[in-house]
Scaffold this active site. Structure first.
Site, PDB file in Angstrom:
ATOM      1  N   ARG A 246      29.592  51.340  38.126  1.00  0.00           N
ATOM      2  CA  ARG A 246      30.138  51.080  39.667  1.00  0.00           C
ATOM      3  C   ARG A 246      30.988  52.138  39.938  1.00  0.00           C
ATOM      4  O   ARG A 246      31.686  52.028  40.996  1.00  0.00           O
ATOM      5  CB  ARG A 246      30.559  49.728  39.845  1.00  0.00           C
ATOM      6  CG  ARG A 246      29.667  48.489  39.749  1.00  0.00           C
ATOM      7  CD  ARG A 246      30.318  47.197  39.399  1.00  0.00           C
ATOM      8  NE  ARG A 246      30.722  46.997  37.929  1.00  0.00           N
ATOM      9  CZ  ARG A 246      31.529  45.926  37.343  1.00  0.00           C
ATOM     10  NH1 ARG A 246      31.890  45.221  38.410  1.00  0.00           N
ATOM     11  NH2 ARG A 246      31.717  46.082  36.382  1.00  0.00           N
TER      12      ARG A 246
ATOM     13  N   HIS B 280      39.886  50.819  35.493  1.00  0.00           N
ATOM     14  CA  HIS B 280      39.061  49.639  35.137  1.00  0.00           C
ATOM     15  C   HIS B 280      38.058  50.435  34.045  1.00  0.00           C
ATOM     16  O   HIS B 280      37.304  51.555  34.613  1.00  0.00           O
ATOM     17  CB  HIS B 280      38.022  49.201  36.363  1.00  0.00           C
ATOM     18  CG  HIS B 280      36.805  48.782  36.267  1.00  0.00           C
ATOM     19  ND1 HIS B 280      36.502  47.400  36.362  1.00  0.00           N
ATOM     20  CD2 HIS B 280      35.602  49.375  35.745  1.00  0.00           C
ATOM     21  CE1 HIS B 280      35.258  47.274  35.924  1.00  0.00           C
ATOM     22  NE2 HIS B 280      34.860  48.245  35.987  1.00  0.00           N
TER      23      HIS B 280
ATOM     24  N   SER C 156      35.223  39.313  40.563  1.00  0.00           N
ATOM     25  CA  SER C 156      33.882  38.641  40.095  1.00  0.00           C
ATOM     26  C   SER C 156      34.150  38.966  38.571  1.00  0.00           C
ATOM     27  O   SER C 156      34.316  39.878  38.130  1.00  0.00           O
ATOM     28  CB  SER C 156      33.067  39.409  41.042  1.00  0.00           C
ATOM     29  OG  SER C 156      32.927  40.672  40.727  1.00  0.00           O
TER      30      SER C 156
ATOM     31  N   GLY D 117      34.881  41.116  44.218  1.00  0.00           N
ATOM     32  CA  GLY D 117      33.340  41.196  44.001  1.00  0.00           C
ATOM     33  C   GLY D 117      32.563  41.572  44.980  1.00  0.00           C
ATOM     34  O   GLY D 117      32.832  42.697  45.438  1.00  0.00           O
ATOM     35  N   GLY D 118      31.366  40.973  45.115  1.00  0.00           N
ATOM     36  CA  GLY D 118      30.385  41.473  46.180  1.00  0.00           C
ATOM     37  C   GLY D 118      29.394  42.127  45.485  1.00  0.00           C
ATOM     38  O   GLY D 118      28.254  42.639  46.296  1.00  0.00           O
TER      39      GLY D 118
ATOM     40  N   HIS E 283      40.099  45.944  30.389  1.00  0.00           N
ATOM     41  CA  HIS E 283      38.589  45.508  30.185  1.00  0.00           C
ATOM     42  C   HIS E 283      38.376  46.030  28.823  1.00  0.00           C
ATOM     43  O   HIS E 283      37.202  46.224  28.323  1.00  0.00           O
ATOM     44  CB  HIS E 283      37.600  45.543  30.892  1.00  0.00           C
ATOM     45  CG  HIS E 283      37.804  45.184  32.203  1.00  0.00           C
ATOM     46  ND1 HIS E 283      38.369  44.262  32.842  1.00  0.00           N
ATOM     47  CD2 HIS E 283      37.494  45.981  33.697  1.00  0.00           C
ATOM     48  CE1 HIS E 283      38.472  44.223  34.210  1.00  0.00           C
ATOM     49  NE2 HIS E 283      37.787  45.079  34.871  1.00  0.00           N
TER      50      HIS E 283
ATOM     51  N   HIS F  97      43.369  40.070  41.766  1.00  0.00           N
ATOM     52  CA  HIS F  97      42.565  40.195  42.964  1.00  0.00           C
ATOM     53  C   HIS F  97      42.939  39.259  43.942  1.00  0.00           C
ATOM     54  O   HIS F  97      42.080  38.477  44.459  1.00  0.00           O
ATOM     55  CB  HIS F  97      41.038  40.389  42.735  1.00  0.00           C
ATOM     56  CG  HIS F  97      40.733  41.567  41.819  1.00  0.00           C
ATOM     57  ND1 HIS F  97      40.502  42.899  42.231  1.00  0.00           N
ATOM     58  CD2 HIS F  97      40.400  41.410  40.428  1.00  0.00           C
ATOM     59  CE1 HIS F  97      40.259  43.627  41.326  1.00  0.00           C
ATOM     60  NE2 HIS F  97      40.247  42.663  40.025  1.00  0.00           N
TER      61      HIS F  97
ATOM     62  N   ASP G 101      42.802  39.176  35.631  1.00  0.00           N
ATOM     63  CA  ASP G 101      41.738  39.684  36.447  1.00  0.00           C
ATOM     64  C   ASP G 101      41.424  38.588  37.315  1.00  0.00           C
ATOM     65  O   ASP G 101      40.158  38.230  37.623  1.00  0.00           O
ATOM     66  CB  ASP G 101      40.616  40.048  35.496  1.00  0.00           C
ATOM     67  CG  ASP G 101      39.525  41.195  36.343  1.00  0.00           C
ATOM     68  OD1 ASP G 101      40.088  41.403  37.271  1.00  0.00           O
ATOM     69  OD2 ASP G 101      38.525  41.355  35.816  1.00  0.00           O
TER      70      ASP G 101
HETATM   71 ZN    ZN Z   1      37.736  45.809  36.728  1.00  0.00          ZN
END
Ligand code: ZN
Length: 394
Positions: free
Chosen positions: A168, A200, A294, A73-74, A229, A68, A290
């Site tokens: 998400r 993801h 975050s 994040g966030g 992941h 990234h 990664d």
């Molecule tokens: Zn991811």
């Protein structure tokens, strides 16, 4: 000390892992390419810079399929947006080629910013490509379409990270995922690029089913997807083993924390030996850092409880742990961060050290696997553990 500017660079005295072991070799770099591998090279009267690799192994620079680079994040509000990566972070982790991506937030983090950062990393001597798209589907693009982005914008070689099985994600339908994969596939064909769909994977019980569903109901091959992941929990890991046995590629995230491991994350040092023992072919397994993601933690209700930041050095840590703790052969530990991601990303001059390859190489101390020298596209970026690269804002 300044970065080397000699056109000729000799790396001598080390054992070459290309990533397969090749014994003690001298490597000769001309410009940004590896010109020759052999016992000795006669360079006549030309000025030559030399890197001493005695007592060391020489390995390909790492190819990181997910970083990234502008931060991510966030998930805990604006104050939890993660910081941008610096060139030095990649050098310190032995990463010479990387793929930039947006994360959960594709509203305040944008594709134009990602492309600009990739250009900056390129001008610093790294090799950086990007994924167009976003976590959520319909994905963000620059031109209005994934296929056009991949064909027309040189830095884009695929789409990602598209989120599935995650609270998400936008919970894409089979039709949406199929169309996306088809656009990336044809874009890749037209432009001579990978056209990969980087996924993801969250921890919802559907795991990898949406990808199998697309492959089972369309002409899209399962290997069009590259899900990451795969080691985020014991359940996802065991689903990943099944998925890989059906022919899928699986990516393990190298960045982790003691808290995530306590929550069930399977670190690379355990995931790789267990996957190999379960008869997953090594060529289907990759690690990505990664970096600068975050690493949020959520409770059972999906409430945000805290976050840390992914590290670019995690790939090197994972390789080192796989060899020194798990007892894997160095070439086995290297393949998921060199030859495999380079093949998946269709970058034939990356991830291997042979004549004609890009001169991206790492010199590691043989016993400790500590990083001693880093060369990226023929330029010495670290010498004797000291980072030579100095950006504008260092
Ligand atoms: Zn991811």
């Amino acid at each position: 000390m300044a970065e080397s500017s000699n056109a000729l660079l000799k790396v001598s005295g080390g054992e070459l892992y290309a990533p397969q072991p090749q014994g003690k070799q001298t490597l000769m770099v001309t410009g940004d390419r590896l010109a020759r591998i052999g016992d000795d090279c006669n360079t006549g009267a030309l000025p030559v810079d030399t890197l001493d690799a005695s007592g060391c192994v020489v390995v390909p620079g790492f190819v990181d399929g997910l970083a990234h680079i502008i931060g991510g994040g966030g998930e805990g509000g604006f104050a939890t947006r993660t910081p941008e990566m610096r060139t030095e972070d990649a050098i310190r982790g032995g990463v010479t080629t990387l793929m930039g991506a947006l994360g959960t937030d594709a509203v305040t983090q944008t594709l134009p910013a990602l492309l600009a950062k990739a250009r900056a990393l390129e001008s610093d001597g790294l090799t950086c490509f990007c994924y167009t798209g976003s976590y959520q589907v319909p994905v963000r693009t620059v031109t209005g379409g994934v296929q056009d982005d991949i064909v027309l914008i040189d830095r884009f070689v695929g789409v990602g990270e598209v989120a599935i099985s995650d609270h998400r994600s936008s919970h894409p339908s089979r039709e949406e995922l199929t169309r996306l994969a088809a656009e990336a596939r044809v874009g890749g064909m037209l432009a001579g690029k990978a056209g990969i769909v980087f996924i993801h994977t969250g921890d919802a019980p559907s795991h990898f089913d949406p990808l199998l569903d697309v492959a089972n109901h369309s002409a899209i091959p399962l290997t069009q997807f590259w899900p990451t992941h795969a080691n985020r929990s014991a359940e996802v890991f065991s689903a990943a083993i099944d998925y890989a046995r059906q022919g899928g590629l699986i990516d393990f995230t190298a960045s982790t924390t003691p808290e995530l491991i306590a929550d069930g994350d399977v670190p690379c040092v355990e995931a790789l030996p267990r996957a190999l023992k379960a008869k997953v072919p090594l060529e289907r397994i990759t690690f990505t850092s990664d970096g600068h993601a975050s690493l949020p933690r959520f409770d059972g209700e999906g409430r945000f409880v805290g976050l840390q930041v992914g590290q670019m050095t995690s790939l090197l840590d994972a390789v080192r742990d796989c060899v020194l703790e798990a007892g894997l052969a160095l070439e086995e530990a290297l393949t998921p961060v060199t030859a495999n991601p380079a093949r998946i990303l269709k970058m034939p001059r990356k991830g291997r050290l042979e004549p004609g390859s890009d001169a991206d190489l790492l010199v590691l101390e043989k016993d400790s696997l500590k990083l001693r020298h880093v060369v990226a596209r023929g330029r010495v970026k670290m010498r004797d553990g000291e980072i030579l690269h100095r950006g504008y804002f260092a």
